[in-house]
Design a protein around this motif. Structure first.
Motif, PDB file in Angstrom:
ATOM      1  N   PRO A 103       0.829  -1.217   0.000  1.00  0.00           N
ATOM      2  CA  PRO A 103       0.000   0.000   0.000  1.00  0.00           C
ATOM      3  C   PRO A 103       0.862   1.265   0.000  1.00  0.00           C
ATOM      4  N   ALA A 104       0.433   2.241  -0.725  1.00  0.00           N
ATOM      5  CA  ALA A 104       1.187   3.495  -0.828  1.00  0.00           C
ATOM      6  C   ALA A 104       1.179   4.239   0.503  1.00  0.00           C
ATOM      7  N   THR A 105       2.280   4.901   0.810  1.00  0.00           N
ATOM      8  CA  THR A 105       2.357   5.745   2.002  1.00  0.00           C
ATOM      9  C   THR A 105       1.700   7.091   1.726  1.00  0.00           C
ATOM     10  N   LEU A 106       1.536   7.868   2.782  1.00  0.00           N
ATOM     11  CA  LEU A 106       0.937   9.187   2.621  1.00  0.00           C
ATOM     12  C   LEU A 106       1.762  10.055   1.674  1.00  0.00           C
ATOM     13  N   VAL A 107       3.077  10.006   1.807  1.00  0.00           N
ATOM     14  CA  VAL A 107       3.940  10.800   0.932  1.00  0.00           C
ATOM     15  C   VAL A 107       3.775  10.372  -0.515  1.00  0.00           C
ATOM     16  N   GLN A 108       3.675   9.071  -0.752  1.00  0.00           N
ATOM     17  CA  GLN A 108       3.499   8.573  -2.112  1.00  0.00           C
ATOM     18  C   GLN A 108       2.141   8.978  -2.689  1.00  0.00           C
ATOM     19  N   ILE A 109       1.109   8.988  -1.841  1.00  0.00           N
ATOM     20  CA  ILE A 109      -0.220   9.402  -2.298  1.00  0.00           C
ATOM     21  C   ILE A 109      -0.217  10.877  -2.688  1.00  0.00           C
ATOM     22  N   VAL A 110       0.411  11.712  -1.855  1.00  0.00           N
ATOM     23  CA  VAL A 110       0.505  13.141  -2.170  1.00  0.00           C
ATOM     24  C   VAL A 110       1.274  13.347  -3.470  1.00  0.00           C
ATOM     25  N   ALA A 111       2.382  12.600  -3.627  1.00  0.00           N
ATOM     26  CA  ALA A 111       3.183  12.725  -4.843  1.00  0.00           C
ATOM     27  C   ALA A 111       2.394  12.270  -6.070  1.00  0.00           C
ATOM     28  N   PHE A 112       1.613  11.208  -5.929  1.00  0.00           N
ATOM     29  CA  PHE A 112       0.820  10.717  -7.062  1.00  0.00           C
ATOM     30  C   PHE A 112      -0.265  11.725  -7.433  1.00  0.00           C
ATOM     31  N   ALA A 113      -0.928  12.300  -6.420  1.00  0.00           N
ATOM     32  CA  ALA A 113      -1.961  13.304  -6.684  1.00  0.00           C
ATOM     33  C   ALA A 113      -1.363  14.509  -7.393  1.00  0.00           C
ATOM     34  N   GLY A 114      -0.192  14.931  -6.945  1.00  0.00           N
ATOM     35  CA  GLY A 114       0.467  16.055  -7.602  1.00  0.00           C
ATOM     36  C   GLY A 114       0.888  15.732  -9.017  1.00  0.00           C
ATOM     37  N   SER A 115       1.351  14.496  -9.230  1.00  0.00           N
ATOM     38  CA  SER A 115       1.750  14.077 -10.565  1.00  0.00           C
ATOM     39  C   SER A 115       0.556  14.035 -11.507  1.00  0.00           C
ATOM     40  N   ALA A 116      -0.581  13.558 -10.987  1.00  0.00           N
ATOM     41  CA  ALA A 116      -1.792  13.512 -11.816  1.00  0.00           C
ATOM     42  C   ALA A 116      -2.272  14.909 -12.167  1.00  0.00           C
ATOM     43  N   LEU A 117      -2.270  15.819 -11.193  1.00  0.00           N
ATOM     44  CA  LEU A 117      -2.721  17.186 -11.430  1.00  0.00           C
ATOM     45  C   LEU A 117      -1.819  17.916 -12.420  1.00  0.00           C
ATOM     46  N   SER A 118      -0.533  17.626 -12.363  1.00  0.00           N
ATOM     47  CA  SER A 118       0.414  18.287 -13.264  1.00  0.00           C
ATOM     48  C   SER A 118       0.421  17.652 -14.645  1.00  0.00           C
TER      49      SER A 118
END
Length: 287
Positions: free
Chosen positions: A103-118
């Motif tokens: 399972p992804a960590t909180l940091v990985q989730i934030v990074a993925f959300a930012g990557s998707a938005l960008s």
């Protein structure tokens, strides 16, 4: 229970972020609720800091106010969207590591959300099923819209600011003609003033861009214009006695006062004067 809280909070935060963003950028009606609460105090702080620096140290910080306010607003929009999608992904087992399947960590989730938005799409984690993949697609489209409209929003502000400064220069040039000809010259500024006021209503952040040269200051020129019209007893005057060109000039002032933020007074002219006083920095460097 935690999943429902994250899902509800994320959905509400995303709705707030999208609503505020669209209201500010394309509604042509001024700032959204969040944008107004972010930019208004920043403008007041920037104004007070600039006046203090000029009086105390003779250093001009006027050129930094506008870019700072716009940058803070852009950062707010990014953080709101990022927080919203992060909460949505936290609502379930949404992401796993691409290498280990953990399972992804909180940091990985934030990074993925930012990557998707960008819209970059580069990440060390991946969605667990099609529904979370759809959310990633929505985030990417959301990010693309935010990026595109943000650029248009900034360009509109720059264009309105440039037009307003040109009008201020024309007004200050008109003050140099003979007193007999000035009334006729002022009346000719009416059509352009109406156009600037319409643009300013749609992009009110134009007011936070303050030039170092007071002769390019639109708020200061507007304040001086109101004083000049009152001195000549041209306002208040019944519209039928104003003539078409002068009527446009007065209407432009009244429209600005009617839609001005933070200028609640009895009449539109008084509101316009209050707006002009709040946005005109009269203290000059070295004085």
């Amino acid at each position: 229970m935690t999943a429902y809280i994250c899902l509800s909070a994320g959905a509400l935060l995303l709705l707030l972020a999208v609503t505020d963003f669209l209201c500010t950028t394309i509604s042509l009606g001024g700032l959204g609720p969040v944008s107004s609460r972010v930019t208004t105090p920043l403008w007041r702080i920037g104004r007070a800091t600039t006046l203090f620096a000029e009086r105390r140290f003779g250093v001009s910080m006027r050129g930094a106010i506008g870019p700072t306010v716009l940058s803070a607003l852009g950062a707010t929009w990014i953080l709101l969207h990022l927080a919203a999608y992060t909460l949505l992904y936290l609502a379930g087992s949404s992401l796993v590591s691409s290498e280990t399947g953990a399972p992804a960590t909180l940091v990985q989730i934030v990074a993925f959300a930012g990557s998707a938005l960008s819209t970059l799409g580069a990440s060390t984690v991946q969605p667990t099923n099609g529904w979370w993949d759809v959310l990633s697609m929505v985030a990417a489209v959301n990010g693309m819209v935010v990026l595109t409209l943000s650029v248009s929003f900034v360009l509109n502000i720059i264009q309105t600011t440039t037009s307003a400064r040109q009008w201020a220069v024309r007004y200050n040039a008109a003050k140099r003609v003979s007193d007999q000809d000035m009334e006729e010259v002022l009346a000719q500024l009416g059509p352009e003033l109406c156009r600037i006021v319409v643009d300013l209503t749609a992009s009110p952040l134009t007011g936070v861009f303050v030039p170092d040269d007071p002769e390019m200051s639109f708020p200061k020129a507007l304040h001086d214009l109101i004083d000049e019209l009152e001195r000549r007893a041209l306002i208040p005057l019944p519209p039928r006695e104003q003539g078409p060109e002068l009527a446009q000039l007065v209407l432009g002032i009244e429209l600005l006062g009617r839609h001005a933020l933070g200028a609640r007074t009895d009449t539109d002219l008084d509101a316009a004067r209050t707006w002009a006083m709040n946005h005109a920095l009269h203290v000059q460097v070295g004085k």
